[in-house]
Structures are given as C-alpha cells and as structure tokens.
Write a protein that holds these residues in place. Structure first.
Motif, PDB file in Angstrom:
ATOM      1  N   ALA A 201      33.996  11.235  29.253  1.00  0.00           N
ATOM      2  CA  ALA A 201      34.155  12.691  29.282  1.00  0.00           C
ATOM      3  C   ALA A 201      34.696  13.415  27.971  1.00  0.00           C
ATOM      4  O   ALA A 201      34.457  14.426  27.556  1.00  0.00           O
ATOM      5  CB  ALA A 201      34.507  13.240  30.527  1.00  0.00           C
ATOM      6  N   ASP A 202      35.954  12.593  27.673  1.00  0.00           N
ATOM      7  CA  ASP A 202      36.719  12.974  26.401  1.00  0.00           C
ATOM      8  C   ASP A 202      36.413  12.371  25.366  1.00  0.00           C
ATOM      9  O   ASP A 202      37.345  12.063  24.484  1.00  0.00           O
ATOM     10  CB  ASP A 202      38.143  13.154  27.043  1.00  0.00           C
ATOM     11  N   LEU A 203      35.115  11.931  25.065  1.00  0.00           N
ATOM     12  CA  LEU A 203      34.773  11.022  23.955  1.00  0.00           C
ATOM     13  C   LEU A 203      35.070  11.398  22.489  1.00  0.00           C
ATOM     14  O   LEU A 203      35.777  10.795  21.888  1.00  0.00           O
ATOM     15  CB  LEU A 203      33.208  10.485  24.095  1.00  0.00           C
ATOM     16  N   HIS A 204      34.641  12.401  22.416  1.00  0.00           N
ATOM     17  CA  HIS A 204      34.995  13.288  21.043  1.00  0.00           C
ATOM     18  C   HIS A 204      36.462  13.478  20.961  1.00  0.00           C
ATOM     19  O   HIS A 204      36.813  13.165  19.547  1.00  0.00           O
ATOM     20  CB  HIS A 204      33.948  14.391  20.682  1.00  0.00           C
ATOM     21  N   ALA A 205      37.116  13.752  21.844  1.00  0.00           N
ATOM     22  CA  ALA A 205      38.785  13.896  21.456  1.00  0.00           C
ATOM     23  C   ALA A 205      39.102  12.487  21.417  1.00  0.00           C
ATOM     24  O   ALA A 205      40.179  12.464  20.514  1.00  0.00           O
ATOM     25  CB  ALA A 205      39.211  14.501  22.893  1.00  0.00           C
ATOM     26  N   ARG A 206      38.631  11.319  22.071  1.00  0.00           N
ATOM     27  CA  ARG A 206      39.376  10.055  21.824  1.00  0.00           C
ATOM     28  C   ARG A 206      38.815   9.599  20.360  1.00  0.00           C
ATOM     29  O   ARG A 206      39.504   9.035  19.475  1.00  0.00           O
ATOM     30  CB  ARG A 206      38.557   9.181  22.762  1.00  0.00           C
ATOM     31  N   LEU A 207      37.572  10.113  19.981  1.00  0.00           N
ATOM     32  CA  LEU A 207      36.993   9.441  18.663  1.00  0.00           C
ATOM     33  C   LEU A 207      37.925  10.475  17.675  1.00  0.00           C
ATOM     34  O   LEU A 207      38.239   9.750  16.451  1.00  0.00           O
ATOM     35  CB  LEU A 207      35.627   9.821  18.300  1.00  0.00           C
TER      36      LEU A 207
END
Length: 439
Positions: A201-207
C-alpha cells in the motif's frame, strides 16, 4: 540509440541488491533520466517493483532458459527507449546450474553477453577489510566480466566505512557508496519473496525513502559513469518465446493470479494475440468471446475460500472448458484441480476440471529449472516439443488423480524424466512455469 547498462549484483543472496537497485532506479528517475529495469533469473515479483520505481516496463533475462537471440531481443527493447538500463542480478553473481557455456543461469552470463559492467553490493556487517578479499575474488573469478565498483551495505559507523574502504583501496576497487543499516527501508516479504508491488500500500513512499537513502549515500554520477555500452547479439528474425494459446486470450489477473512473465505477454501481443484480463476474486468468468484461457500462478492459497465461493467464476470456467482450451500454471493448476487445502488445513473445492488435489498445509519448497517435453498437443505447443522453465512453490500434491501427465520433466542436474502436470480434454496444467521454447 541503445542505452548503456550495468548489473547490480552481489556475492550472495540477501545482500541488499533489490533495495539498492530500486533506490538507484528511483533516484536517477527523479533526476529526469529515462530508466529501464531488468531482472536476471526466473523472478516474477522484482520486475513489478522495477516498473514502479522507474515508471517503465521491466522484464526478465534468464541465461539458462533463454537463447542469446531472445536475451538480446529483450535487452534491446529495454535499451532502445532509455537513457540507462539498471539490471538486477539473482542470488550470488556466479551462482549457476550445469549448462552450456554462457547458459548456466548465472547473472554473470548476462553481464558477459551484454557487455554490462557489474556494481557489486556487499553486506559488510560483521567484517571490515575482509570484504575486499571477497570483492577481489569476484574480480578474478570470471574473466568475461568487469567489476566497476562496489556499494557497501549495512555499514555500522563512519569508522566501519573507513576500514572497509581501506581494503577496497588496496585492491584498487572504487567504493561508489556506503549505506547504513536502516530496518525501516526493508520491503515486506512472504513465502515466495517480497509482497507484490501491487499489494504494497505504501510502495511509493517506500521507494521515495529508498531513493533518498541511496542519493545521500551513493555517488550517482559515478554509478552513471560506471555503465557500459550494451552489446546486443544479433537475430535474423523476432523471437516468439512461447506460442500464443489463442488469438484472444482470457487471462486471470488479480491478487491471486499475477505471475506472468512480461516477455511472454509481449511475445503473444507481438504475434497478434489480444489479452483480455478478468478477475476470479471479483467472481468474473473468462469472457466468452475469447478462444483460450490462461490461469497464471500467484497466491490462490491465500484466497482459497473466496475462490471456492466465486460461483460465477467457477461455472464460467467449466463452461469455457467444454469447447476451448484452458491452461493453469502453478497456482492456476491448483485452482483447476479438485481440492485445495489451505495453510490452516481446511479443504476447499476447486474447479474440478483436473483430478489433482493439492495442499498448502503440507509445505515443501520445490525450486529449480526444468525442461519439459510435452506429451500431447495443447496450449503450450505440440506433442514432443520441449520448453524451458522452472518451479517455485511450497504446495504439495495430495493426490495426482487419474489424468495423464502434461509433460515429462527433467532438471539440469541429470534427473531421470518424470511425469508432471495433468491434462484432460482441453484443460491442462502443471506446477511448471514456462519461460521459452527450448532451443
């Protein structure tokens, strides 16, 4: 113009290749460069993360399962529309299986074939100057490749970094960056690897966090400069990895069915086929105007109860099978069978189009390359034709049932041919994931 490329590799698994690769891809994309990612080996999950990090498609390069012509075609498509290709290795740089020279499944085969320098990621936790001895061994183990530099991972302190860098200076290998330990940047995992990109769900924040960490710790200009010219093997004509099972293919696509190789789909489309996605988890049946149905692998064991209760999907699948071919790979094979036992030991009725019964309660890892010779004509090809691919699953067969096998399968280690999969009428399936027609 063909983009330059490089390979991010490591002496062993779990060194941080994926997180550093994603951080580099995202950080350089933020600079305005057009990046393409590629993944060495039979991995469905990492290319989707590459695509999320770069905003462009990714694909696999597999030196065991693919011909030089197919490898060059995939790499050429990636490099044609990019400023830089950053490929990610699998396992250790030289880890391989028995095979012809240059076709052992090792990531080093890809670097050698395409002329890409290697940036070595080394987990330096628990060591200092000794890391240079490992890097030195990698430099000299295979004369076909060139190590352009190292990125240190899990550095404990500035003093630790200096000590490791002293060792690298002694062997003349540039340190392109040094990342500290940062547990918050670790991507979530499950039994087949990372939790899929579409489920994070928070993929782009992790990236973004990975890109921030890599940009702060790695000399991005030096990484760009380390890339080398892409050397593409020539091919007389376009290569079709697998025959298209139909002209209009209904393909299951949701959280339970997601393991399809990008190069396979691209090959089908290039051959003139149309892919029509549908969602079994949304209780959708394969569209009736399609002439073939493909159930990919994925995680049906996590959704077994929901799939068993998807009455429109199940009825539509059975009706489709009366006149048209259906093929299931791994998870798709399990759903085509009679029953699927989940991790809690609960048995769920599946489509019953094949007689196989499988269980995730009895977990056993099955992993490795395979060569499959088809026993009869079907969606994957004609009787006697050979395919290369792999297995990677934890499910076990409780009962194979009465169906004849799909193929006779061997591994690269000299195993005797063994029956694999099932076929009944127009329905076929197996745990075998097909990568390409064998050369």
């Amino acid at each position: 113009m063909t983009a330059h490329g490089l390979l991010i590799a490591a002496p062993r698994s779990s060194s941080g290749k994926t997180t550093i690769t994603l951080g580099l891809q995202r950080a350089l994309t933020r600079r305005g460069l057009v990046l393409r990612g590629l993944k060495c080996g039979p991995d469905y999950i990492d290319p989707a993360f590459h695509a999320a990090a770069t905003g462009a498609p990714s694909a696999n390069l597999d030196s065991f399962a693919m011909s030089d012509a197919l490898l060059g075609q995939i790499a050429g498509h990636a490099a044609a529309g990019a400023d830089l290709v950053i490929a990610e290795g699998s396992m250790g740089l030289f880890d391989a299986v028995p095979g012809l020279a240059g076709h052992t499944g090792a990531s080093a085969d890809i670097a050698a074939l395409l002329g890409w320098p290697v940036v070595l990621v080394i987990d330096v936790s628990g060591q200092a100057q000794s890391a240079a001895a490992i890097a030195l061994g990698c430099q000299h183990y295979d004369p076909r490749i060139r190590i352009a530099g190292v990125i240190l991972n899990k550095v404990a302190s500035e003093r630790h970094r200096r000590l490791v860098a002293q060792g690298m200076a002694k062997i003349g290998l540039p340190v392109l960056g040094a990342l500290p330990r940062e547990a918050s940047l670790i991507l979530p995992e499950r039994h087949l690897g990372l939790v899929q990109a579409g489920e994070t769900a928070d993929l782009h924040a992790r990236l973004e966090a990975l890109a921030d960490a890599v940009a702060a710790a790695v000399d991005l200009d030096a990484v760009i400069a380390a890339a080398g010219a892409t050397r593409l093997p020539g091919a007389a004509a376009p290569v079709t990895p697998l025959p298209a099972p139909g002209r209009r293919i209904a393909i299951a696509r949701d959280a339970a069915f997601s393991f399809v190789y990008p190069h396979v789909e691209a090959g089908w489309i290039a051959a003139g086929a149309e892919l029509v996605p549908f969602s079994p988890l949304a209780d959708e049946a394969p569209p009736g105007d399609c002439d073939a149905c493909w159930l990919p692998g994925g995680y049906p064991e996590l959704h077994a109860g929901r799939l068993a209760g998807a009455s429109r999907f199940m009825a539509g699948l059975r009706a489709f099978a009366e006149t048209k071919p259906i093929h299931g790979e791994c998870g798709g094979y399990m759903v085509l069978g009679r029953t699927l036992v989940d991790a809690e030991g609960i048995s769920h009725a599946m489509a019953g189009l094949l007689s196989v019964e499988t269980s995730f309660a009895r977990r056993k890892m099955n992993l490795g390359y395979r060569r499959a010779v088809l026993e009869a004509n079907g969606p994957l090809g004609r009787a006697g034709e050979a395919l290369t691919g792999h297995e990677f699953h934890y499910a076990t067969v409780v009962s194979q049932g009465e169906d004849p096998p799909l193929a006779m399968v061997t591994d690269p280690h000299g195993s005797a041919p063994a029956p694999a999969g099932s076929r009944r009428g127009s329905v076929t399936g197996s745990f075998f994931h097909a990568i390409a027609v064998a050369g």
